[in-house]
Design an enzyme around this catalytic site. Sequence first.
Site, PDB file in Angstrom:
ATOM      1  CE  LYS A   1      -3.254   2.628   3.211  1.00 43.07           C
ATOM      2  NZ  LYS A   1      -3.818   2.540   4.415  1.00 43.07           N
TER       3      LYS A   1
ATOM      4  CG  ASP B   1      -5.519   8.285   4.099  1.00 40.31           C
ATOM      5  OD1 ASP B   1      -6.430   8.735   3.434  1.00 40.31           O
ATOM      6  OD2 ASP B   1      -5.764   7.411   5.100  1.00 40.31           O
TER       7      ASP B   1
ATOM      8  CE  LYS C   1      -6.675   8.686   7.330  1.00 35.64           C
ATOM      9  NZ  LYS C   1      -7.137   7.668   8.187  1.00 35.64           N
TER      10      LYS C   1
ATOM     11  CG  ASP D   1      -2.108   5.394   4.954  1.00 37.49           C
ATOM     12  OD1 ASP D   1      -1.950   4.207   5.495  1.00 37.49           O
ATOM     13  OD2 ASP D   1      -3.261   5.616   4.382  1.00 37.49           O
TER      14      ASP D   1
ATOM     15  CG  ASP E   1      -9.928   7.459   6.222  1.00 38.40           C
ATOM     16  OD1 ASP E   1      -9.179   7.499   5.648  1.00 38.40           O
ATOM     17  OD2 ASP E   1     -10.003   7.483   7.361  1.00 38.40           O
TER      18      ASP E   1
ATOM     19  CD  GLU F   1      -6.759   5.237   2.241  1.00 42.66           C
ATOM     20  OE1 GLU F   1      -5.551   4.976   2.516  1.00 42.66           O
ATOM     21  OE2 GLU F   1      -7.678   5.576   3.026  1.00 42.66           O
TER      22      GLU F   1
ATOM     23  NE  ARG G   1     -10.943  -1.258   3.334  1.00 40.66           N
ATOM     24  CZ  ARG G   1     -11.301  -1.504   4.580  1.00 40.66           C
ATOM     25  NH1 ARG G   1     -12.436  -2.053   4.792  1.00 40.66           N
ATOM     26  NH2 ARG G   1     -10.760  -0.888   5.842  1.00 40.66           N
TER      27      ARG G   1
END
Length: 490
Positions: A255, A260, A267, A278, A337, A339, A341
């Site tokens: 990933k 993010d 968030k 991230d 959020d 995102e 996956r």
Amino acid sequence: MPTISVTDTSLRDVEADVLILPLLRGAGDALSSVPGAPEITEAIAGLDPSAARGDVHRIPSFGLTGAGSLLLVGLGEQDLAAASAEDLRLAFGAATRALAGVDSAAIALPGGTAEQLAAALEGAALGAYAFVAHKTATAGPAPQRALEAITALSTEESAAGDAERATVLSEIVDLTRDLVNTPPNLLYPEEFARRTQELVQGLPLTVTVLDEKQLAEGGYGGIVGVGQGSTRPPRLVRVEYAPQSARSSVALVGKGITFDTGGISLKPAAGMDDMTSDMTGAATVLGATIGAAKLGLDVKVTTYLAIAENMPGGGAQRPGDVVTMRNGKTVEVLNTDAEGRMVMADALVDAVAEKPDLVMDVATLTGAAVVALGKRTAAVMGTELGRDVVMTASGTTGEPFWPLPFPAELRADLTGRVADLRNIGDRPGGALSAGVFLQEFVGETEWAHLDIAGPGFASAPLGYMGKGATGMSVRTVLQVLEDRAAASGE
């Protein structure tokens, strides 16, 4: 990273700024002691230093050694034989972390085994790290750079090989840490792809980069959707290591969300700056792949870095949007959020299409994994074989993982209302439902999903890991590759 070498010089004759030695707890009212060095134990008797695990004490050398000073590090044990490999890694890593700004250090483990010294050297190498690329001396003293040289005192034949391995491990962990610690305004998808090409120069690795147009044309709806709110478009980077002698193949997926915000599902502001980390999963699998090439492992490794920036711009995807993934499945994006996956799923489709023997994905995927396992232990999910190989490798490296299940009832929560899937399930078991979502994109392939959201980035130091990027899981992923290479060669 420091230069690492071995010498058969004695404690008395060693030349270094600092000599690092282990410190054992005394039994009952007995004082702490340095194993195998009674003269040093006698000299420090009046100081009564604490031998608690990780405690460090820098003191004069008392003329007992050629080093300028001694640094004693507690093992928390009364007997050196009771100290595990990870105890030694953590202790000697804490020692070298405390020596930022020092030029050279020697390490010794009097009375220890060759395996214990190898672990101590590995920990010392991993602890000798400092990220000072953006610090200046204009507002105060010069930034404290990392320790520059480490010498192990040993007469063992295996020591030279241990030093070479410690060098490789520190190189790949440090490059992972550097990528993760780099601020998001300086490491965005296009730049991450460029740095990947730069980092593999001179190694038997090939890099292919798909830009935003190629991703759209190729049907990578997850990656394109996550990245569409940013002015800095996404990338999918493929790195291949394919030695001719390889009889086993592993695919890695990481990933790579370079920042993010949560997108439209924004968030909270508190702690959002940590979301520069991230992309730790992508940095991790890149580091492990480079390690495989440096060690010349007889295993094919195909690595995918799914890179995007998740921003709430005017073009950002909305909660309720439906996207078509790389394998044709449709997904309702109920939470922007969730995102990670989405980008991982697209990359997993490509990874399994090459029919590897094993797929591993690494991601800072869910806060739920942190709630379940804390900040220092990572989760591993997937097929039984996939989980087992990770747990076996974890036992070798000392990096803590814990296996989690895929309860069958969680799949129903991911059935979409207007599409095949939705990208979130119910709140309970959030780390598990994220894994169940990814499972939809791996088919029957043997697979391990590593959620490193807790230990990948730290707010407090521990042993060889400082604040910020820890590099946790790089060595475990590499160990899986080493184990696969060894098994295929038998």
